[in-house]
Design a protein around this motif. Structure first.
Motif, mmCIF file in Angstrom:
data_model
loop_
_atom_site.group_PDB
_atom_site.id
_atom_site.type_symbol
_atom_site.label_atom_id
_atom_site.label_comp_id
_atom_site.label_asym_id
_atom_site.label_seq_id
_atom_site.Cartn_x
_atom_site.Cartn_y
_atom_site.Cartn_z
ATOM 1 N N TRP A 154 52.286 72.106 56.435
ATOM 2 C CA TRP A 154 53.064 71.374 55.320
ATOM 3 C C TRP A 154 53.787 72.327 54.254
ATOM 4 C CZ3 TRP A 154 48.173 70.493 56.362
ATOM 5 C CH2 TRP A 154 48.446 68.768 56.961
ATOM 6 N N ILE A 155 55.139 72.135 53.882
ATOM 7 C CA ILE A 155 56.527 72.378 53.018
ATOM 8 C C ILE A 155 56.961 71.917 52.259
ATOM 9 C CG2 ILE A 155 58.022 74.102 52.917
ATOM 10 C CD1 ILE A 155 57.313 75.477 55.266
ATOM 11 N N ASP A 156 56.763 71.719 50.976
ATOM 12 C CA ASP A 156 56.911 70.861 49.296
ATOM 13 C C ASP A 156 56.742 69.330 50.486
ATOM 14 O OD1 ASP A 156 58.052 73.028 48.366
ATOM 15 O OD2 ASP A 156 59.664 72.619 48.970
ATOM 16 N N GLY A 157 55.363 69.369 50.607
ATOM 17 C CA GLY A 157 54.975 68.355 51.375
ATOM 18 C C GLY A 157 55.279 67.394 52.335
ATOM 19 N N VAL A 158 56.434 67.997 52.927
ATOM 20 C CA VAL A 158 56.095 67.746 54.099
ATOM 21 C C VAL A 158 55.827 68.285 55.361
ATOM 22 C CG1 VAL A 158 58.739 67.184 56.346
ATOM 23 C CG2 VAL A 158 58.903 66.969 53.363
ATOM 24 N N ALA A 159 55.207 66.976 56.704
ATOM 25 C CA ALA A 159 54.746 68.149 57.860
ATOM 26 C C ALA A 159 55.340 68.804 58.613
ATOM 27 C CB ALA A 159 54.204 67.142 58.742
ATOM 28 N N ASN A 160 55.069 70.174 59.269
ATOM 29 C CA ASN A 160 55.959 70.433 59.429
ATOM 30 C C ASN A 160 55.495 70.764 61.410
ATOM 31 O OD1 ASN A 160 56.981 71.153 57.066
ATOM 32 N ND2 ASN A 160 58.243 72.289 59.119
ATOM 33 N N PRO A 161 55.478 69.812 62.158
ATOM 34 C CA PRO A 161 54.803 69.828 63.490
ATOM 35 C C PRO A 161 55.354 71.184 64.312
ATOM 36 C CG PRO A 161 55.959 68.400 63.049
ATOM 37 C CD PRO A 161 56.306 68.758 61.634
ATOM 38 N N GLU A 162 55.910 71.648 64.048
ATOM 39 C CA GLU A 162 56.871 72.831 65.171
ATOM 40 C C GLU A 162 56.099 74.189 64.715
ATOM 41 O OE1 GLU A 162 59.836 72.916 61.724
ATOM 42 O OE2 GLU A 162 58.396 71.621 62.690
ATOM 43 N N LEU A 163 55.543 74.034 63.642
ATOM 44 C CA LEU A 163 54.606 75.229 63.459
ATOM 45 C C LEU A 163 53.255 75.374 63.211
ATOM 46 C CD1 LEU A 163 56.149 75.900 59.765
ATOM 47 C CD2 LEU A 163 56.378 76.919 62.333
ATOM 48 N N THR A 164 52.367 74.036 64.795
ATOM 49 C CA THR A 164 51.230 73.797 64.898
ATOM 50 C C THR A 164 50.393 74.446 66.154
ATOM 51 O OG1 THR A 164 51.478 71.655 64.412
ATOM 52 C CG2 THR A 164 49.571 71.915 65.746
ATOM 53 N N ALA A 165 49.575 75.230 65.589
ATOM 54 C CA ALA A 165 48.904 75.833 66.876
ATOM 55 C C ALA A 165 47.521 75.270 66.924
ATOM 56 C CB ALA A 165 48.306 77.432 66.752
ATOM 57 N N SER A 166 46.720 74.876 68.397
ATOM 58 C CA SER A 166 45.995 74.082 68.759
ATOM 59 C C SER A 166 45.993 75.014 69.764
ATOM 60 C CB SER A 166 46.682 72.698 69.430
ATOM 61 O OG SER A 166 47.368 72.882 70.371
ATOM 62 N N THR A 167 44.019 74.482 70.931
ATOM 63 C CA THR A 167 43.538 75.363 71.362
ATOM 64 C C THR A 167 44.702 75.949 72.296
ATOM 65 O OG1 THR A 167 41.744 73.848 71.478
ATOM 66 C CG2 THR A 167 41.425 75.356 73.048
ATOM 67 N N THR A 168 45.168 75.120 73.220
ATOM 68 C CA THR A 168 46.344 75.445 74.499
ATOM 69 C C THR A 168 48.166 76.241 73.719
ATOM 70 O OG1 THR A 168 46.642 72.538 74.683
ATOM 71 C CG2 THR A 168 45.080 74.143 76.085
ATOM 72 N N GLU A 169 47.999 75.101 72.274
ATOM 73 C CA GLU A 169 48.995 75.639 72.203
ATOM 74 C C GLU A 169 49.353 76.652 71.204
ATOM 75 O OE1 GLU A 169 51.190 72.101 70.380
ATOM 76 O OE2 GLU A 169 49.783 71.172 70.430
ATOM 77 N N HIS A 170 49.826 77.947 71.750
ATOM 78 C CA HIS A 170 49.654 79.448 70.944
ATOM 79 C C HIS A 170 50.441 80.070 71.513
ATOM 80 C CE1 HIS A 170 46.849 81.074 74.165
ATOM 81 N NE2 HIS A 170 46.459 79.691 74.024
ATOM 82 N N GLY A 171 51.915 79.869 71.835
ATOM 83 C CA GLY A 171 52.718 80.921 72.322
ATOM 84 C C GLY A 171 53.324 80.864 73.799
ATOM 85 N N GLY A 172 52.654 79.932 74.425
ATOM 86 C CA GLY A 172 52.765 80.209 75.856
ATOM 87 C C GLY A 172 51.702 80.961 76.017
ATOM 88 N N ASN A 173 50.055 81.463 76.402
ATOM 89 C CA ASN A 173 49.580 82.668 76.241
ATOM 90 C C ASN A 173 48.547 82.156 76.869
ATOM 91 O OD1 ASN A 173 46.768 84.192 75.831
ATOM 92 N ND2 ASN A 173 48.846 85.569 75.095
ATOM 93 N N ALA A 174 48.014 82.422 77.925
ATOM 94 C CA ALA A 174 47.150 81.976 78.639
ATOM 95 C C ALA A 174 45.936 81.787 78.180
ATOM 96 C CB ALA A 174 47.106 82.883 79.808
ATOM 97 N N VAL A 175 45.323 82.493 77.301
ATOM 98 C CA VAL A 175 43.641 82.479 76.803
ATOM 99 C C VAL A 175 43.725 81.299 75.657
ATOM 100 C CG1 VAL A 175 42.239 83.820 75.531
ATOM 101 C CG2 VAL A 175 43.500 85.048 77.235
ATOM 102 N N PRO A 176 42.834 80.316 76.055
ATOM 103 C CA PRO A 176 42.663 79.576 74.827
ATOM 104 C C PRO A 176 42.564 80.346 72.774
ATOM 105 C CG PRO A 176 41.549 79.010 76.562
ATOM 106 C CD PRO A 176 41.323 80.541 76.558
ATOM 107 N N PHE A 177 42.875 79.420 72.844
ATOM 108 C CA PHE A 177 42.958 79.500 71.396
ATOM 109 C C PHE A 177 41.863 79.602 70.713
ATOM 110 C CE2 PHE A 177 44.242 78.109 66.445
ATOM 111 C CZ PHE A 177 43.732 79.945 66.229
#
Length: 252
Positions: free
Chosen positions: A189-212
């Motif tokens: 969050w920046i200044d209290g506002v969520a920034n979902p485009e900056l989210t990372a998760s198990t499979t959402e991490h720059g398109g890498n095939a190796v799980p995060f």
């Protein structure tokens, strides 16, 4: 008339609800927190505390007086680093939130793709170095932007900067982040506002095939590091305040 104005103000504040609430500087460490530092109790000059350590290379940290109270001034030269370091950290279930107030004098504009980070979490069980707050100078735009919050190990997310999240120079901002082992999610969050485009998760991490996979975090570093030599500007100054780690979101 003064009574009416006061009642009107109170009513408006009540209608605004929790989202409008702000934490004053002096009570920013109130409550049951995993870690907190607002620098008010520390003497000016080089940090003098047993509550946290220092990690520097071509960089310094110093406590200064400012209009908002005492703050931490970080100064680095070239691709140096200067971090406040929280060791022996443990969050219940490895799930925690962070908050940081930040002012950066200037971000890098050279060399191309200059990459910087401000928060770093490491621990056991995973080789990942999780950096929820960081960004990069993109000469193709050109511009400097915040990026997705997973970095070390196999992810390579430091290249995943977002044009929708430009940096702001020479102004105080509030940054929040969360690390949640459910889905290995990193949120910002920046200044209290969520920034979902900056989210990372198990499979959402720059398109890498190796799980995060999040580590079991035992060390959190908060400060500044630039990774490329010969940057413009040649040195960096930033100020931090109201640093906190908690089991719940603290807000700005």
């Amino acid at each position: 008339m003064r009574l009416v104005a006061a009642l009107t103000t109170a009513l408006l504040l009540g209608m605004a609800g929790p989202a409008a609430a702000t934490t004053t500087h002096r009570d920013s460490c109130a409550g049951d927190l995993l870690f907190c530092e607002n620098f008010e109790r520390l003497p000016t000059g080089g940090p003098s505390t047993l509550d946290w350590g220092v990690d520097t290379r071509n960089g310094t940290l110093s406590v200064e007086r400012a209009r908002r109270g005492k703050v931490l001034h970080l100064h680095t030269v070239g691709n140096g680093r200067a971090f406040l370091r929280v060791d022996d950290f443990a969050a219940p279930g490895n799930r925690f939130y962070g908050r940081l107030r930040l002012r950066v004098d200037a971000f890098p504009t050279a060399p191309d793709w200059a990459h910087f980070t401000l928060v770093e979490a490491t621990g056991s069980g995973s080789a990942e170095v999780v950096r929820p707050i960081g960004g990069q100078y993109a000469p193709t735009v050109p511009g400097t932007f915040w990026g997705v919050g997973a970095d070390g190990g196999p992810t390579g997310d430091w290249t995943n900067w977002r044009e929708s999240a430009p940096v702001t120079e020479d102004a105080w901002q509030c940054f929040e982040w969360a690390l949640d082992p459910a889905g290995n999610r990193v949120s910002v969050w920046i200044d209290g506002v969520a920034n979902p485009e900056l989210t990372a998760s198990t499979t959402e991490h720059g398109g890498n095939a190796v799980p995060f996979v999040l580590p079991a975090v035992d060390t959190v570093k908060i400060g500044w590091q630039l990774y490329q030599a010969g940057p413009t500007p040649s040195q960096f100054d930033l100020w931090m305040d109201d640093i906190a780690l908690s089991t719940h979101r603290l807000g700005c």
